[in-house]
Design an enzyme around this catalytic site. Sequence first.
Site, PDB file in Angstrom:
ATOM      1  N   SER A 126       9.641  -7.762   6.661  1.00 52.71           N
ATOM      2  CA  SER A 126       8.692  -7.295   6.165  1.00 52.71           C
ATOM      3  C   SER A 126       7.359  -7.219   6.937  1.00 52.71           C
ATOM      4  O   SER A 126       7.622  -8.549   7.713  1.00 52.71           O
ATOM      5  CB  SER A 126       8.424  -7.288   5.025  1.00 52.71           C
ATOM      6  OG  SER A 126       7.090  -7.134   4.537  1.00 52.71           O
ATOM      7  N   TYR A 150       6.688 -15.055  -1.537  1.00 53.27           N
ATOM      8  CA  TYR A 150       7.509 -13.645  -1.260  1.00 53.27           C
ATOM      9  C   TYR A 150       6.977 -13.618   0.253  1.00 53.27           C
ATOM     10  O   TYR A 150       8.219 -13.048   0.982  1.00 53.27           O
ATOM     11  CB  TYR A 150       7.139 -12.276  -1.797  1.00 53.27           C
ATOM     12  CG  TYR A 150       7.495 -11.099  -0.801  1.00 53.27           C
ATOM     13  CD1 TYR A 150       8.720 -10.554  -0.891  1.00 53.27           C
ATOM     14  CD2 TYR A 150       6.602 -10.105  -0.041  1.00 53.27           C
ATOM     15  CE1 TYR A 150       9.114  -9.595  -0.506  1.00 53.27           C
ATOM     16  CE2 TYR A 150       7.324  -9.445   0.776  1.00 53.27           C
ATOM     17  CZ  TYR A 150       8.529  -8.927   0.533  1.00 53.27           C
ATOM     18  OH  TYR A 150       8.964  -7.947   1.361  1.00 53.27           O
ATOM     19  N   LYS A 154      11.130 -14.055   3.495  1.00 49.60           N
ATOM     20  CA  LYS A 154      10.606 -13.524   4.839  1.00 49.60           C
ATOM     21  C   LYS A 154      10.629 -14.050   6.524  1.00 49.60           C
ATOM     22  O   LYS A 154      11.715 -13.992   6.758  1.00 49.60           O
ATOM     23  CB  LYS A 154       9.632 -12.240   4.952  1.00 49.60           C
ATOM     24  CG  LYS A 154      10.604 -11.140   3.320  1.00 49.60           C
ATOM     25  CD  LYS A 154      11.749 -10.239   3.773  1.00 49.60           C
ATOM     26  CE  LYS A 154      11.556  -9.857   2.357  1.00 49.60           C
ATOM     27  NZ  LYS A 154      13.787  -9.471   2.264  1.00 49.60           N
TER      28      LYS A 154
HETATM   29  C1  UD1 Z   1       2.830  -4.508  -0.779  1.00 52.40           C
HETATM   30  C2  UD1 Z   1       3.323  -6.685  -0.488  1.00 52.40           C
HETATM   31  C3  UD1 Z   1       3.713  -6.398   0.934  1.00 52.40           C
HETATM   32  C4  UD1 Z   1       5.105  -5.612   0.540  1.00 52.40           C
HETATM   33  C5  UD1 Z   1       4.841  -4.305   0.054  1.00 52.40           C
HETATM   34  C6  UD1 Z   1       6.253  -4.097  -0.412  1.00 52.40           C
HETATM   35  C7  UD1 Z   1       0.758  -6.710  -1.091  1.00 52.40           C
HETATM   36  C8  UD1 Z   1      -0.790  -7.462  -0.841  1.00 52.40           C
HETATM   37  N1  UD1 Z   1       1.777  -6.674  -0.265  1.00 52.40           N
HETATM   38  O1  UD1 Z   1       2.431  -3.971   0.575  1.00 52.40           O
HETATM   39  O2  UD1 Z   1       3.720  -7.464   0.898  1.00 52.40           O
HETATM   40  O3  UD1 Z   1       6.112  -5.843   1.884  1.00 52.40           O
HETATM   41  O4  UD1 Z   1       4.226  -4.277  -0.994  1.00 52.40           O
HETATM   42  O5  UD1 Z   1       6.301  -2.816  -0.376  1.00 52.40           O
HETATM   43  O6  UD1 Z   1       0.906  -7.093  -1.862  1.00 52.40           O
HETATM   44  N2  UD1 Z   1      -2.849   0.185  -3.708  1.00 52.40           N
HETATM   45  C9  UD1 Z   1      -4.123   0.654  -4.365  1.00 52.40           C
HETATM   46  N3  UD1 Z   1      -3.745   0.883  -5.962  1.00 52.40           N
HETATM   47  C10 UD1 Z   1      -2.912   0.196  -6.547  1.00 52.40           C
HETATM   48  C11 UD1 Z   1      -1.593   0.169  -5.434  1.00 52.40           C
HETATM   49  C12 UD1 Z   1      -1.886  -0.345  -4.429  1.00 52.40           C
HETATM   50  O7  UD1 Z   1      -5.482   1.529  -4.224  1.00 52.40           O
HETATM   51  O8  UD1 Z   1      -2.038   0.366  -7.563  1.00 52.40           O
HETATM   52  C13 UD1 Z   1      -3.680   0.225  -2.595  1.00 52.40           C
HETATM   53  C14 UD1 Z   1      -3.645  -1.564  -1.439  1.00 52.40           C
HETATM   54  O9  UD1 Z   1      -4.873  -1.984  -1.814  1.00 52.40           O
HETATM   55  C15 UD1 Z   1      -3.059  -0.594  -0.513  1.00 52.40           C
HETATM   56  C16 UD1 Z   1      -2.348   0.140  -0.307  1.00 52.40           C
HETATM   57  O10 UD1 Z   1      -2.440   0.648  -1.920  1.00 52.40           O
HETATM   58  O11 UD1 Z   1      -4.118  -0.680   0.409  1.00 52.40           O
HETATM   59  C17 UD1 Z   1      -0.630   0.019  -0.072  1.00 52.40           C
HETATM   60  O12 UD1 Z   1      -0.381  -0.893  -1.514  1.00 52.40           O
HETATM   61  P1  UD1 Z   1       1.154  -0.839  -1.561  1.00 52.40           P
HETATM   62  O13 UD1 Z   1       1.939   0.111  -2.150  1.00 52.40           O
HETATM   63  O14 UD1 Z   1       1.099  -2.024  -3.089  1.00 52.40           O
HETATM   64  O15 UD1 Z   1       1.425  -1.529  -0.099  1.00 52.40           O
HETATM   65  P2  UD1 Z   1       1.243  -3.121   0.595  1.00 52.40           P
HETATM   66  O16 UD1 Z   1       0.181  -3.736  -0.111  1.00 52.40           O
HETATM   67  O17 UD1 Z   1       1.242  -2.705   1.575  1.00 52.40           O
END
Ligand code: UD1
Length: 340
Positions: A126, A150, A154
Amino acid sequence: MSGTVLLTGATGYIASHTWLALWAAGFDVVGVDDFSNSSPEVLHRLQRLGDRACVFERADVCDGAAMRSLFTRHAIDAVVHFAAFKAVGESCAKPLAYYRNNIGGLISVAEAMGASGCKTLVFSSSATVYGVPEVLPIPESAALATTSPYGATKLIGENLLTDLGHADPSWRIALLRYFNPVGAHDSGLIGEDPRGTPNNLMPYITQVAVGKRERLQVFGGDYDTPDGTGVRDYIHVSDLAGGHVAALRHLMHPSGRSFTANLGTGRGHSVLELVRAFEQASGCHILYDIVARRPGDVASCYADPSRARQLLGWQASRDIAAMCADSWRWQQSNPNGYND
Ligand code: UD1
């Protein structure tokens, strides 16, 4: 290309799409999963899509005897090891469960492989191994760091396999660092089916659209990004699946060698850009509030995808419009995921 590929975690989101891509490329597939975070219904959907029977066994990858037995009963040429727990927040609450499952599972699979003489392995890593990225876009040579149990599993998995390759150079190992997989198969028959409240952005958006959740919470509006919201490299899961086929082709070629590669598009999109693209693709209005940053999130994270292009001849082709349209088709046709 032919051969039989064992998929662990076979009924999960990325693995199920990879299963189809492998069939389409001429491989046979043996799937193994314990359904701890997936549904047996996936197998029925795959059979419909592939018009052939799934070869599948229910087992826990941590069960060494079950893994060894798989290799005695099937002639397996290569393994793609997907099976792992993947929720960052949960890993902070239950580190032992994450280390046991993600590291223990990898060790028992690699031991069973070694004992049977099958030494071609693709490992699901990842972009989380880059921690807080020091450089954007992120090349594979960037510094590595962990920010959660997590992420640690990895990185330890990558190190373990690198050590294994040093000890026995007859292993051929691909470490694939995924960025943010979204989307679904364009049939709408398979897709991402998170249990409980989604942690990731796209499934949360689609659940708001379908009326299962009221509003999206946007985590942080004050990042150093063009619109203040987090920027990520979203990649269509079917493109990601194709990346696994390309990786296996490379490893199984007579001159194939171990490698590490990012699987991303190289393009970053903010949370609000994704929301807008989704609204356009679905015709739904997504209500959202901008709230506090989520602990552990970084401002921006996107890949330098050039190594995969040069080494594997692979690159992602689907844009965020297609990612949103396909996520929506899946959610709309299966509002309760595989339980429908
Ligand atoms: C997350 C994990 C990452 C993992 C991946 C797996 C964290 C910090 N990182 O990545 O380690 O490999 O998922 O799929 O959890 N967001 C919102 N609202 C929400 C959900 C997300 O604003 O309800 C934003 C987050 O702040 C981020 C973006 O959307 O900026 C993507 O978030 P997400 O889909 O959770 O992925 P990652 O955080 O990049």
